[in-house]
Design an enzyme around this catalytic site. Structure first.
Site, short mmCIF file in Angstrom:
data_model
loop_
_atom_site.label_atom_id
_atom_site.label_comp_id
_atom_site.label_asym_id
_atom_site.label_seq_id
_atom_site.Cartn_x
_atom_site.Cartn_y
_atom_site.Cartn_z
N TYR A 149 -32.85 -51.87 -28.55
CA TYR A 149 -32.58 -52.28 -27.16
C TYR A 149 -31.14 -51.92 -26.78
CZ TYR A 149 -31.08 -55.38 -23.42
OH TYR A 149 -30.51 -55.87 -22.27
N LEU A 199 -32.26 -69.17 -25.52
CA LEU A 199 -31.92 -70.59 -25.71
C LEU A 199 -32.32 -71.49 -24.56
CD1 LEU A 199 -30.60 -72.79 -27.44
CD2 LEU A 199 -28.41 -72.21 -26.37
C1 WQD Z 1 -28.20 -67.59 -27.63
C2 WQD Z 1 -27.79 -68.44 -28.82
C3 WQD Z 1 -29.16 -68.12 -30.74
C4 WQD Z 1 -32.85 -69.88 -29.26
C5 WQD Z 1 -30.12 -62.21 -25.81
C6 WQD Z 1 -30.13 -60.74 -25.83
C7 WQD Z 1 -29.22 -60.20 -24.77
C8 WQD Z 1 -29.58 -60.77 -23.44
C9 WQD Z 1 -29.62 -62.30 -23.47
C10 WQD Z 1 -30.81 -59.02 -22.38
C11 WQD Z 1 -27.86 -67.67 -30.13
C12 WQD Z 1 -29.27 -69.56 -30.23
C13 WQD Z 1 -31.55 -69.42 -29.32
C14 WQD Z 1 -33.25 -70.99 -30.06
C15 WQD Z 1 -31.03 -71.12 -30.94
N1 WQD Z 1 -30.81 -60.21 -23.02
N2 WQD Z 1 -30.66 -70.03 -30.15
N3 WQD Z 1 -32.31 -71.58 -30.86
O1 WQD Z 1 -29.26 -63.66 -28.41
O2 WQD Z 1 -27.15 -64.20 -27.08
O3 WQD Z 1 -28.82 -62.65 -26.11
O4 WQD Z 1 -30.51 -62.68 -24.54
O5 WQD Z 1 -29.90 -58.43 -21.89
O6 WQD Z 1 -29.34 -58.80 -24.77
O7 WQD Z 1 -29.63 -60.33 -27.09
O8 WQD Z 1 -29.37 -65.06 -26.30
O9 WQD Z 1 -30.51 -67.13 -25.70
O10 WQD Z 1 -31.51 -65.66 -27.53
O11 WQD Z 1 -29.44 -66.95 -27.99
O12 WQD Z 1 -30.19 -71.66 -31.69
O13 WQD Z 1 -34.42 -71.46 -30.04
O14 WQD Z 1 -28.73 -69.51 -28.93
O15 WQD Z 1 -29.14 -68.10 -32.16
O16 WQD Z 1 -26.81 -68.10 -30.96
P1 WQD Z 1 -28.60 -63.89 -27.10
P2 WQD Z 1 -30.30 -66.21 -26.86
#
Ligand code: WQD
Length: 338
Positions: A149, A199
């Site tokens: 991605y 999240l």
């Molecule tokens: C945020 C934090 C997780 C879920 C992604 C893509 C990025 C963008 C936004 C497209 C992390 C933690 C999450 C859960 C958790 N998308 N978490 N429990 O990974 O920063 O970014 O989405 O552009 O490209 O990579 O976002 O919301 O997945 O995670 O602890 O059930 O929340 O480990 O630290 P991320 P996220």
């Protein structure tokens, strides 16, 4: 003002940007194939903005469809949202990501060029910064790709750069951090299919009782509370950044900008903020780290402030409150009688 074409305009960020552009006085045309969005959004946009939504249903991979749209409408600029955006899915289906994200941009730009449309705002991502070492992260930070991605988004940024050396392209690259929240009306918002990976939508499902608990992916990182830091930005702020970016393109000024608040928030802080909005402690447990996560990602927003006059206005409480209002309306099956 101008007529702006939104590819993927029925999606989460596209739909909010549609409303922001209409509010700014622009005419807006949406193209979407509804492969990852709900046609119901179009009726809701019409209700919120008033009047009909100029919609053409089709894929950016269908070159004849794109040519038809540019023949039917005098377009002054394009905001390109239509892409695949799930990091984990891209690891399993890299070729689908290369086709939609890289080939899709190429076809779009070919038909823009044929129509003499040279202004494009491109939806990029903070994941092009990989696992950064300097904070807050400036646009000059080293770029890398830890997933197919991120590779597609970085490649698209390079395509825009190199195309501009051959033709009079005016390009706005917006590197999103973490978009969250929903429109204050509660009629549109993030509507992920299946179990959310991100999240806030995951916490929202826990708050609804549709998921048993939040699992915090790791609490042993080098941050104050041990959980990852992210730069969450309200989708309404993000939409407004697109209006400002297109305004700069209409004046002939290209840019590459972070779109974030500059204020890091941890997973546990987000959990606490959402629990406060819901009015009760939401169940959660600490689990193992999620592969691919980086400890910290938060923007240096100075260049967007200087070049766009952009500063995020919505705070964490409003991000959670608008999300909670939206998911409750959705759970109530509130179909809109448009
Ligand atoms: C945020 C934090 C997780 C879920 C992604 C893509 C990025 C963008 C936004 C497209 C992390 C933690 C999450 C859960 C958790 N998308 N978490 N429990 O990974 O920063 O970014 O989405 O552009 O490209 O990579 O976002 O919301 O997945 O995670 O602890 O059930 O929340 O480990 O630290 P991320 P996220």
């Amino acid at each position: 003002m101008a007529r702006i074409l939104l590819t993927g305009g029925a999606g989460y960020i596209g739909s909010h940007t549609y409303l922001a552009l209409r509010e700014a006085g622009h005419e807006v045309t949406i193209i979407d194939d509804f492969s990852n969005s709900d046609p119901e959004v179009i009726a809701r946009l019409a209700r919120i903005a008033g009047g009909d939504v100029d919609l053409h249903v089709g894929s950016i991979l269908d070159r004849a469809f794109l040519a038809h749209v540019f023949a039917e409408r005098r377009i002054d600029g394009v905001v390109h949202f239509a892409a695949r955006k799930a990091v984990g899915e891209s690891v399993a289906l890299p070729l689908d990501y290369f086709e939609t994200n890289i080939w899709g941009l190429t076809l779009l730009m070919q038909e823009m060029r044929a129509a003499g449309v040279w202004r494009i705002v491109f939806s990029s991502t903070a994941t092009v910064y990989g696992d950064p070492e300097t904070f807050p992260i400036p646009e000059t930070a080293p770029l890398s790709h830890a997933s197919p991605y991120a590779f597609t988004k970085l490649t698209c940024e390079r395509i825009l750069e190199q195309a501009a050396a051959a033709d009079p392209w005016v390009t706005g690259v917006l590197r999103y951090f973490n978009p969250v929240g929903a429109h204050p009306s509660g009629l549109i918002g993030e509507d992920p299919r299946g179990i959310p990976g991100n999240l806030m939508p995951y916490i929202a499902k826990v708050a609804l009782g549709e998921l048993p608990r939040l699992t915090v992916h790791g609490a042993d990182y080098d941050t104050p509370d041990g959980t990852c830091w992210r730069d969450y930005i309200h989708v309404m702020d993000l939409a407004r950044a697109h209006v400002l970016s297109m305004g700069q393109l209409l004046e002939g000024k290209s840019h590459v900008l972070n779109v974030g608040t500059g204020r890091p928030v941890s997973v546990l802080e987000m959990h606490r903020a959402y629990s406060d909005v819901v009015g009760r402690e939401l169940p959660h447990a600490i689990g193992p780290r999620r592969p691919g996560d980086v400890p910290r990602l938060y923007a240096d927003p100075a260049r967007a402030r200087a070049e766009l006059g952009f500063e995020a206005q919505y705070d964490l409480e409003e991000m959670c409150r608008t999300s909670w209002a939206w998911v409750q309306a959705q759970a109530a099956g509130w179909r809109f009688n448009c």
